[in-house]
Scaffold this motif. Structure first.
Motif, mmCIF file in Angstrom:
data_model
loop_
_atom_site.group_PDB
_atom_site.id
_atom_site.type_symbol
_atom_site.label_atom_id
_atom_site.label_comp_id
_atom_site.label_asym_id
_atom_site.label_seq_id
_atom_site.Cartn_x
_atom_site.Cartn_y
_atom_site.Cartn_z
ATOM 1 N N PRO A 192 1.789 -2.323 0.643
ATOM 2 C CA PRO A 192 3.099 -2.966 0.816
ATOM 3 C C PRO A 192 3.779 -3.218 -0.523
ATOM 4 O O PRO A 192 3.124 -3.404 -1.551
ATOM 5 C CB PRO A 192 2.751 -4.292 1.514
ATOM 6 C CG PRO A 192 1.314 -4.537 1.158
ATOM 7 C CD PRO A 192 0.680 -3.183 1.062
ATOM 8 N N GLN A 193 5.115 -3.215 -0.510
ATOM 9 C CA GLN A 193 5.871 -3.486 -1.723
ATOM 10 C C GLN A 193 5.951 -4.986 -1.988
ATOM 11 O O GLN A 193 5.973 -5.794 -1.062
ATOM 12 C CB GLN A 193 7.279 -2.898 -1.600
ATOM 13 C CG GLN A 193 7.302 -1.377 -1.541
ATOM 14 C CD GLN A 193 8.710 -0.825 -1.585
ATOM 15 O OE1 GLN A 193 9.655 -1.498 -1.190
ATOM 16 N NE2 GLN A 193 8.857 0.386 -2.060
ATOM 17 N N GLN A 194 5.961 -5.315 -3.285
ATOM 18 C CA GLN A 194 6.075 -6.710 -3.680
ATOM 19 C C GLN A 194 7.538 -7.164 -3.568
ATOM 20 O O GLN A 194 8.454 -6.357 -3.434
ATOM 21 C CB GLN A 194 5.568 -6.888 -5.109
ATOM 22 C CG GLN A 194 4.135 -6.425 -5.316
ATOM 23 C CD GLN A 194 3.139 -7.240 -4.509
ATOM 24 O OE1 GLN A 194 3.227 -8.465 -4.467
ATOM 25 N NE2 GLN A 194 2.204 -6.557 -3.867
ATOM 26 N N ARG A 228 13.438 -0.859 -4.847
ATOM 27 C CA ARG A 228 13.379 -0.106 -3.589
ATOM 28 C C ARG A 228 14.413 1.014 -3.475
ATOM 29 O O ARG A 228 14.413 1.735 -2.492
ATOM 30 C CB ARG A 228 13.566 -1.066 -2.410
ATOM 31 C CG ARG A 228 12.452 -2.084 -2.255
ATOM 32 C CD ARG A 228 12.721 -2.995 -1.063
ATOM 33 N NE ARG A 228 11.578 -3.844 -0.756
ATOM 34 C CZ ARG A 228 11.347 -5.001 -1.340
ATOM 35 N NH1 ARG A 228 12.192 -5.452 -2.254
ATOM 36 N NH2 ARG A 228 10.285 -5.712 -1.018
ATOM 37 N N PRO A 283 6.728 -0.177 -6.687
ATOM 38 C CA PRO A 283 6.498 -1.176 -5.639
ATOM 39 C C PRO A 283 6.225 -2.584 -6.154
ATOM 40 O O PRO A 283 6.166 -3.527 -5.366
ATOM 41 C CB PRO A 283 5.272 -0.626 -4.897
ATOM 42 C CG PRO A 283 4.557 0.185 -5.910
ATOM 43 C CD PRO A 283 5.621 0.795 -6.769
ATOM 44 N N THR A 338 6.953 3.965 -1.345
ATOM 45 C CA THR A 338 7.308 4.447 -0.025
ATOM 46 C C THR A 338 8.321 5.562 -0.164
ATOM 47 O O THR A 338 9.352 5.400 -0.783
ATOM 48 C CB THR A 338 7.904 3.312 0.820
ATOM 49 O OG1 THR A 338 6.928 2.274 0.910
ATOM 50 C CG2 THR A 338 8.270 3.796 2.205
#
Length: 643
Positions: free
Chosen positions: A191-193, A198, A309, A533
């Motif tokens: 998961p991205q922080q 993004r 990320p 992602t």
């Protein structure tokens, strides 16, 4: 008259078939190595040189290029020696391996002298001179090919394909391919922080429709013609060759829509091993080094810069050079391998060491995810690797490195799954160009990038990524991406010279694309990825550049257009039938082949064209024609005298 006519027929038939019957003509490969893909494994001296003083670099680069030439020459000797020599290890040592060691020792000695003069005494380089033969083991090593004791001698292009050794006699082999539907999906990205960058920025630079190729590599072998020993596709900067200086690159034209991007993007060409005589059939880097067959132009090239990320990205320095993947990974090992292979509709499954066999309606996809951590100081390094790095699985950069936009190159090809049961005779094999001794293995695939963005556009890129927007063709700059329209996804393009146009139709499922991960066929390999992602890009849209790359957008507005490249969607716009699929068998070799515009001719370029070569061998036919005409005239005169 009959004798002259017979001479004409016999000579024309022989001339039309000789270059494709004995393996020594158009593809320049000589006899296929009966030892079944035995190759020469030499230590990679360049990868050991992590620090070279600037004053020594010209001499070192020149000698490193010479080492590659020596290895390629020795491999060609081995290939031409055939079965008898391959079975006699003593003969190979005396005639090939020992002379190669002596030549390498001399070149390595000159590298050591150059380093010593620059105040950096070398350590241990003299131990890298010796090379070893790397034969197949029980018919399974090196891709499952037969060994010297079991492989028959193949003396023709079609024979080479039947024995699984490709048109050039040095690969690929049947076991270099894997059914994409049998590959397990990759693990999901972490998961991205909260502070992740993004956004994304896309540069539209075409598909190299104007045919800009050469066998140089200005990063690895500056100033050395044919330094790569295989041909590259080039998009973006139009002035890239072995002798291009930084100033030359800055002044050159670009195929990119936004003229602020003069960066150079290049990668090995993909070829169909179909017996066709390409423009470089007799040229260094092409057929003379086992890179034979028709070059396939990508139907789509997507160049996307993505974020990190864990945090924000900083601007790339101008003229930063990055190489991802390893052109010598087959003998070096997979430590630096980084290309991924997949199929549209299945891009959650990635292969590292196999070419994909795609189901009908699905296209072959090559993906390169470049290093996205920079040391903050150098635009290059002696081994072209240590100044940049990949992120850790959690997206963090090594200590002292900073995150930069990550280039993701995605290339889509309209090629059919080859007919492996007959070695590609019915539907030809496809493979990337490679150094001769690397045997066209998919693990050797690689991509190169030189940043020649102007500073203003680079700032726009960084701001776009850090603010979470989607910029460039196909994005509206707001952080969302429009759904492609029917008009933007309906085009299809055949490879140059195919003479057919692919037809759209049907649909294919669209996966959630992820970063490359070790394939099921290579479980021990560590992931070479930046954990970000990736937008799903499985659209079948045609992304062919206009001829000559003369149509460019003058302003730097980032708005969606009808002709923009594919954008994230939930479903493909429809599978496309390969241009080759309209034929029941691969195209027969022709005398002339496909010749792109003169302005796009590669350097170095072979001086003998196929038509000229054929004509040079047709003088007996000309004599036969003269005899036949003389006989006809004598017959007519005799008939007049009789009556």
């Amino acid at each position: 008259m009959l004798g002259g006519g017979g001479l004409v027929a016999a000579n024309v038939y022989a001339s039309a078939s000789e270059n494709w019957g004995d393996g020594t003509g158009a593809n320049g490969a000589g006899h296929v190595l009966s030892a079944g893909m035995t190759t020469i494994d030499c230590p990679d001296v360049g990868s050991r040189l992590t620090a070279v003083p600037d004053t020594a670099r010209p001499d070192v680069d020149r000698e490193l290029a010479l080492l590659d030439r020596q290895t390629a020459g020795a491999y060609q000797q081995l290939q031409q020696a055939g079965q008898s020599a391959a079975q006699d290890s003593g003969s190979v040592d005396d005639t090939i391996m020992n002379p190669l060691k002596e030549k390498r020792a001399a070149a390595i000695g000159r590298i050591s002298d150059a380093l010593d003069r620059a105040g950096q005494p070398p350590q241990g380089l003299d131990t890298l001179a010796a090379c070893t033969l790397r034969p197949g083991a029980d018919g399974k090593d090196n891709g499952g090919q037969a060994t010297a004791s079991t492989a028959p001698t193949a003396t023709s292009t079609q024979g080479a394909q039947q024995n699984g050794t490709g048109q050039g006699g040095n690969g690929p082999v049947v076991s270099d391919y894997a059914d994409i539907t049998s590959v397990q999906p990759d693990a999901a990205n972490p998961p991205q922080q909260a502070d992740a960058s993004r956004g994304s920025f896309t540069s539209d630079c075409g598909v190299n429709a104007n045919g800009l190729f050469n066998s140089d590599n200005v990063i690895v072998a500056p100033g050395v013609s044919n330094g790569a020993h295989h041909f590259h596709d080039y998009v973006g900067n139009q002035g890239n060759n072995a002798f291009a200086s930084d100033d030359d690159l800055a002044k050159a034209g670009t195929s990119c829509v936004d003229q602020g991007d003069k960066s150079s993007y290049y990668w090995p060409v993909l070829r169909l091993q179909n017996g066709a005589q390409e423009r470089d059939a007799g040229s260094p880097g092409g057929g003379t080094e086992g890179n034979a067959g028709r070059i396939v132009t990508p139907k789509q090239v997507t160049l996307t810069f993505e974020g990190n990320p864990r945090g924000k990205v900083t601007a790339m320095p101008r003229l930063l050079r990055i190489i991802t993947g390893d052109a010598k990974a087959f003998v070096n090992g997979p430590g630096n391998a980084n290309a991924s292979w997949s199929c549209t509709g299945y891009e959650d499954r990635q292969l590292k060491d196999k070419y994909p066999l795609c189901p009908p309606g699905s296209d072959v996809v090559r993906t390169f995810r470049f290093q996205s951590c920079w040391d903050g100081r150098n635009i290059d390094s002696a081994n072209h690797r240590t100044h940049v790095a990949f992120t850790a699985p959690d997206g963090s950069c090594p200590a002292g490195f900073r995150a930069i936009p990550q280039l993701v190159q995605r290339l889509v090809y309209d090629v059919r799954a080859p007919s492996l049961q007959d070695g590609g005779r019915t539907v030809p094999l496809f493979a990337v160009d490679s150094f001769p001794e690397q045997l066209h293995k998919p693990v050797t695939d690689h991509g190169d990038f030189i940043n020649v963005f102007d500073e203003h556009l680079m700032r726009e890129m960084v701001d776009c990524i850090n603010s979470g927007r989607t910029c460039g063709p196909g994005g509206d700059g707001s952080g969302t991406t429009p759904t492609p329209t029917a008009s933007s996804g309906s085009g299809t393009t055949a490879a140059p010279g195919d003479g057919t146009t692919a037809q759209p139709g049907g649909t294919a499922p669209s996966p959630s694309s992820s970063a490359p991960a070790p394939s099921a066929s290579q479980p021990s390999e560590q992931p070479r990825t930046d954990a970000t992602t990736t937008p799903n890009r499985t659209s079948k849209q045609d992304h062919t550049a206009k001829s000559g790359q003369t149509q460019h957008r003058a302003t730097r507005e980032h708005r969606p257009t009808a002709s923009a490249p594919s954008t994230p969607s939930t479903q493909s716009t429809g599978p496309t039938q390969s241009a080759e699929s309209t034929q029941s068998a691969p195209a027969q070799p022709t005398a002339a082949g496909y010749v792109p515009p003169a302005a796009a001719q590669p350097q170095p370029q072979g001086t003998q064209g196929a038509l000229a070569e054929t004509g040079a061998h047709l003088w007996p036919a000309a004599l036969g024609t003269l005899l036949a005409m003389s006989g006809l005239i004598m017959l007519l005169r005799a008939r007049r005298l009789r009556y």
